[in-house]
Motif scaffolding. Structure first.
Motif, PDB file in Angstrom:
ATOM      1  N   VAL A 114       0.527  -0.713  -0.306  1.00 56.60           N
ATOM      2  CA  VAL A 114      -0.078  -0.075  -0.022  1.00 56.60           C
ATOM      3  C   VAL A 114       1.244   1.023  -0.497  1.00 56.60           C
ATOM      4  O   VAL A 114       0.618   2.336  -0.939  1.00 56.60           O
ATOM      5  N   ILE A 115       2.477   1.731   0.417  1.00 60.80           N
ATOM      6  CA  ILE A 115       2.727   2.530   0.947  1.00 60.80           C
ATOM      7  C   ILE A 115       3.506   2.632  -0.384  1.00 60.80           C
ATOM      8  O   ILE A 115       3.499   3.530  -0.758  1.00 60.80           O
TER       9      ILE A 115
ATOM     10  N   GLY B 199       2.689   2.211  -3.647  1.00 62.19           N
ATOM     11  CA  GLY B 199       1.327   1.809  -4.167  1.00 62.19           C
ATOM     12  C   GLY B 199       0.495   3.678  -4.352  1.00 62.19           C
ATOM     13  O   GLY B 199       0.737   4.664  -5.280  1.00 62.19           O
ATOM     14  N   LEU B 200       0.849   4.412  -3.222  1.00 58.20           N
ATOM     15  CA  LEU B 200       0.872   5.707  -2.424  1.00 58.20           C
ATOM     16  C   LEU B 200       2.253   6.718  -2.938  1.00 58.20           C
ATOM     17  O   LEU B 200       2.763   7.344  -3.437  1.00 58.20           O
ATOM     18  N   GLN B 201       3.345   5.489  -3.344  1.00 57.76           N
ATOM     19  CA  GLN B 201       5.167   6.472  -3.339  1.00 57.76           C
ATOM     20  C   GLN B 201       4.347   6.404  -4.817  1.00 57.76           C
ATOM     21  O   GLN B 201       4.916   6.962  -6.218  1.00 57.76           O
ATOM     22  N   TYR B 202       4.130   5.121  -5.818  1.00 58.77           N
ATOM     23  CA  TYR B 202       4.205   5.712  -7.486  1.00 58.77           C
ATOM     24  C   TYR B 202       3.177   6.303  -6.991  1.00 58.77           C
ATOM     25  O   TYR B 202       3.227   7.250  -8.763  1.00 58.77           O
ATOM     26  N   ILE B 203       1.918   6.223  -6.865  1.00 61.51           N
ATOM     27  CA  ILE B 203       1.118   7.265  -7.861  1.00 61.51           C
ATOM     28  C   ILE B 203       1.667   9.126  -7.206  1.00 61.51           C
ATOM     29  O   ILE B 203       1.474   9.610  -8.110  1.00 61.51           O
ATOM     30  N   LEU B 204       2.228   9.115  -6.155  1.00 59.09           N
ATOM     31  CA  LEU B 204       2.494  10.474  -5.869  1.00 59.09           C
ATOM     32  C   LEU B 204       4.260  11.166  -6.293  1.00 59.09           C
ATOM     33  O   LEU B 204       4.963  11.544  -6.306  1.00 59.09           O
ATOM     34  N   SER B 205       4.539   9.551  -7.418  1.00 57.81           N
ATOM     35  CA  SER B 205       6.051  10.281  -7.597  1.00 57.81           C
ATOM     36  C   SER B 205       5.751  11.315  -8.791  1.00 57.81           C
ATOM     37  O   SER B 205       6.846  11.808  -9.132  1.00 57.81           O
ATOM     38  N   GLN B 206       4.841  11.317  -9.400  1.00 58.55           N
ATOM     39  CA  GLN B 206       4.592  12.468 -10.666  1.00 58.55           C
ATOM     40  C   GLN B 206       5.155  12.290 -11.485  1.00 58.55           C
ATOM     41  O   GLN B 206       6.248  13.159 -12.349  1.00 58.55           O
TER      42      GLN B 206
ATOM     43  N   ALA C  83       9.712   2.694  -6.522  1.00 59.97           N
ATOM     44  CA  ALA C  83       8.385   2.320  -6.466  1.00 59.97           C
ATOM     45  C   ALA C  83       7.519   0.953  -6.357  1.00 59.97           C
ATOM     46  O   ALA C  83       7.305  -0.365  -5.508  1.00 59.97           O
TER      47      ALA C  83
END
Length: 100
Positions: free
Chosen positions: A52-53, A55-62, A71
């Protein structure tokens, strides 16, 4: 071995026979399986948290290639950890059932 349990129970004035299962082996196997279930449950929860963490890093990697790669690797490692945890759960359950 029964004599050792008998002597120990007389010396300690305690009944050493287990409550559930009816035999010492079943109680020991049940205790071991309970301990492993708790440990493997915690390991599985940690693996899910890592996924989950990541996945959030992947989304927030921009779109940053380094952050995306980091991620993705974390997601892969989390999935591998989850698969290993599930296999360990199955193997421990099989071994405990086959010994009782």
């Amino acid at each position: 071995m029964e004599k050792v349990y008998y002597i120990a129970s007389r010396f300690a004035q305690v009944d050493l026979t287990p409550l559930p299962g009816g035999s010492r082996n079943n109680a020991t196997a049940g205790t071991i399986q309970t301990i492993f279930n708790i440990v493997l449950g915690i390991a599985g929860a940690i693996a899910m948290l890592i996924i989950v963490i990541a996945g959030l890093q992947y989304i927030l990697s921009q779109g940053n290639p380094q952050a995306v790669g980091k991620a993705k690797n974390a997601i892969i490692y989390g999935l591998v950890g989850l698969v290993i945890t599930m296999l360990a759960f199955v193997i421990v359950g099989y071994v405990v059932r086959s010994t009782t």
